[in-house]
Enzyme design. Structure first.
Site, PDB file in Angstrom:
ATOM      1  N   LYS A  35      20.197   5.681   4.913  1.00  0.00           N
ATOM      2  CA  LYS A  35      20.396   4.435   3.777  1.00  0.00           C
ATOM      3  C   LYS A  35      22.081   4.232   3.626  1.00  0.00           C
ATOM      4  O   LYS A  35      22.498   3.210   3.791  1.00  0.00           O
ATOM      5  CB  LYS A  35      20.151   5.164   2.417  1.00  0.00           C
ATOM      6  CG  LYS A  35      20.195   4.017   1.290  1.00  0.00           C
ATOM      7  CD  LYS A  35      20.182   5.378   0.291  1.00  0.00           C
ATOM      8  CE  LYS A  35      18.408   5.087   0.053  1.00  0.00           C
ATOM      9  NZ  LYS A  35      17.813   5.749  -1.324  1.00  0.00           N
ATOM     10  N   LYS A 210      19.081   3.933 -24.256  1.00  0.00           N
ATOM     11  CA  LYS A 210      18.369   3.144 -23.273  1.00  0.00           C
ATOM     12  C   LYS A 210      16.439   3.611 -23.565  1.00  0.00           C
ATOM     13  O   LYS A 210      16.404   2.214 -23.818  1.00  0.00           O
ATOM     14  CB  LYS A 210      19.371   3.213 -21.974  1.00  0.00           C
ATOM     15  CG  LYS A 210      17.946   3.058 -20.787  1.00  0.00           C
ATOM     16  CD  LYS A 210      18.040   1.561 -20.393  1.00  0.00           C
ATOM     17  CE  LYS A 210      17.193   0.918 -19.004  1.00  0.00           C
ATOM     18  NZ  LYS A 210      17.968   1.517 -18.284  1.00  0.00           N
ATOM     19  N   PHE A 255       9.950 -11.855 -24.578  1.00  0.00           N
ATOM     20  CA  PHE A 255       8.942 -10.288 -24.442  1.00  0.00           C
ATOM     21  C   PHE A 255       7.429 -10.692 -24.657  1.00  0.00           C
ATOM     22  O   PHE A 255       7.008  -9.935 -25.582  1.00  0.00           O
ATOM     23  CB  PHE A 255       9.548  -9.353 -24.698  1.00  0.00           C
ATOM     24  CG  PHE A 255      11.191  -9.068 -23.299  1.00  0.00           C
ATOM     25  CD1 PHE A 255       9.872  -7.702 -22.216  1.00  0.00           C
ATOM     26  CD2 PHE A 255      11.078  -9.302 -23.673  1.00  0.00           C
ATOM     27  CE1 PHE A 255      10.995  -8.041 -21.485  1.00  0.00           C
ATOM     28  CE2 PHE A 255      13.045  -9.263 -22.649  1.00  0.00           C
ATOM     29  CZ  PHE A 255      11.762  -8.284 -21.348  1.00  0.00           C
ATOM     30  N   GLY A 263       5.001  -3.622 -15.583  1.00  0.00           N
ATOM     31  CA  GLY A 263       5.483  -2.232 -14.430  1.00  0.00           C
ATOM     32  C   GLY A 263       6.527  -1.878 -13.976  1.00  0.00           C
ATOM     33  O   GLY A 263       7.495  -1.500 -14.929  1.00  0.00           O
ATOM     34  N   CYS A 266      10.974   1.589 -13.342  1.00  0.00           N
ATOM     35  CA  CYS A 266      11.574   2.341 -14.874  1.00  0.00           C
ATOM     36  C   CYS A 266      10.777   2.886 -16.598  1.00  0.00           C
ATOM     37  O   CYS A 266      10.784   2.833 -16.543  1.00  0.00           O
ATOM     38  CB  CYS A 266      12.851   1.293 -15.367  1.00  0.00           C
ATOM     39  SG  CYS A 266      14.548   1.664 -14.116  1.00  0.00           S
TER      40      CYS A 266
END
Length: 443
Positions: A35, A210, A255, A263, A266
């Protein structure tokens, strides 16, 4: 300033490039040499619009580089961002914090001067306080390590914009913190100069911001999908209903798009981890409604299979189904917990031949569902199809010409899983249109 970012996945790579774009010298750190080599060469192992340019611009400018060397990272900077993954535990709703702990355990003993570790990963409330104690125990004598928490609010497909133009910056700091707030303010100085709101909280509040935001969005999506079930039963149109609700400034239209549900890597795992942590804290009754939010969301996938079955005359056995969309949302190649790919798999299990096409997520999809058929274009996927399903709202699918597609399919049947198509346009072209929550649109 100089800073490091530990973890070079979606969050870490984006944040590292963003910090370099703000003018800082940045090292991205990862234990995966492959990576690191990819990113160092300017290649991104996932799709995110605009990120490749920001990455390459800053590699060329010498502000950004990548390494696997923790010693180098510890010596390079005094502010270290923590952006590793916190996946859902196997067989459990809780978050797996192994990667978070591994960074602390590997980095802190190598520090030789006072440092601030700024968490960005989404973690259960109380994690930052635990990491503060862990860091104190591991730090060399005389080296003071502060832990702060600066949650990310990135939307896949808009991550570069959200990094460089956030709608707010939240930072949680330890009690009696000496350096964290000043360090974060200096790092984000260009954004603060543009008037971005800056909120300083305790560690626990920052961690909860969050997951609370994600839980609220998930609730809003599942609410309109629950109403959509009522609309189907009553013969109403959920899209018009959502438009009417959206004019209320207390509610808003965003929304409130009924369809296949949410999906990705997160939202689902974060609300499940939130429920698990609330239970551990003895506040499980406060979040029991999130179980129903999750249940409504998963129910939409089964409802989509049932709707497709009806559209195909009552049986999927031997039906040829075109599935347009595999990513969990447009402008992404992420298929983690993708409703579209999940539905494609269920259709196949019910006897259909499924042909999938997605502009960006084909490679990831083939790894997850190798038994499905994959096409290189919309036309190839729709060839001799009994029904065409639009399950991810890519602009390419919204712009489809129903007249041009008519000669490709076996039956002019379209199932709109995202309520994103111009229903009138498709019906005027002679197509049967089926959509979740819009019985009036079904012929």
């Amino acid at each position: 300033m100089r800073c490091t970012v530990f973890g070079t996945g979606y969050l870490g790579a984006t944040h590292a490039a963003g910090m370099a774009e703000l003018g800082h010298e940045v090292i991205g750190v990862d234990i995966d040499p492959g990576k690191v080599a990819k990113l160092a060469s300017g290649d991104i192992p996932f799709y995110e619009p605009g990120l490749r340019k920001v990455l390459n611009d800053n590699l060329s400018a010498g502000r950004l580089r990548f390494t696997t060397d923790y010693e180098e990272a510890a010596d390079f900077a005094d502010v270290h961002f923590l952006g590793v993954g916190t996946p859902q535990k196997k067989g459990d709703y809780g978050a797996d914090l192994r990667h978070v702990h591994a960074v602390i355990d590997s980095l802190v003993p190598r520090l030789r001067r006072p440092a601030v570790i700024v968490g960005k990963s989404t973690v259960p409330v109380g994690t930052a306080a635990d990491l503060s104690k862990r860091a104190r125990d591991l730090a060399p004598e005389g080296v003071d390590v502060e832990v702060a928490w600066n949650p990310e609010f990135l939307r896949e497909g808009f991550a570069v914009h959200d990094t460089l133009h956030p709608d707010r910056i939240v930072v949680g700091v330890q009690e009696n913190s000496l350096r964290s707030e000043a360090a974060v303010r200096e790092l984000y100085a260009p954004l603060l100069a543009d008037g971005v709101p800056f909120l300083v909280t305790d560690l626990q509040t920052a961690e909860l911001v969050k997951v609370s935001a994600n839980a609220f969005l998930a609730t809003k999506i599942s609410f309109i999908n629950a109403i959509s079930e009522v609309c189907e039963a009553a013969g109403a149109d959920v899209t018009l209903l959502a438009d009417a609700l959206g004019y209320d400034p207390r509610i808003g239209r965003r929304f409130l798009n009924a369809g296949l549900g949410f999906g990705g890597g997160c939202l689902p795992k974060d609300i499940r981890a939130f429920m698990a942590r609330a239970g551990e804290l003895g506040a499980n009754h406060a979040l029991t409604f999130l179980r129903e939010v999750d249940s409504i969301n998963m129910r939409r996938r089964t409802a989509m299979v049932e709707l497709t079955t009806r559209a195909c005359g009552g049986s999927l056995l031997g039906a040829n189904i075109a599935v347009l969309g595999a990513a969990f949302k447009p402008e992404s190649d992420d298929v983690r917990d993708s409703p579209a790919l999940n539905v494609a798999g269920m259709l196949q299990l019910n006897g259909a031949t499924v042909n999938v096409y997605d502009p960006k997520a084909m490679e990831n999809s083939q790894r997850v569902f190798p038994t499905l058929n994959y096409s290189t274009s919309v036309v190839e996927a729709c060839e001799r199809a009994n029904a065409v399903l639009v399950l991810t709202e890519w602009q390419e699918f919204l712009d489809l010409d129903p007249d041009a597609l008519a000669g490709t399919v076996r039956a002019k049947v379209v199932v709109d899983g995202r309520n994103c198509l111009d229903v009138q346009r498709w019906r005027q072209a002679g197509w049967q249109v089926h959509a979740l929550g819009r019985a009036a649109a079904t012929v």
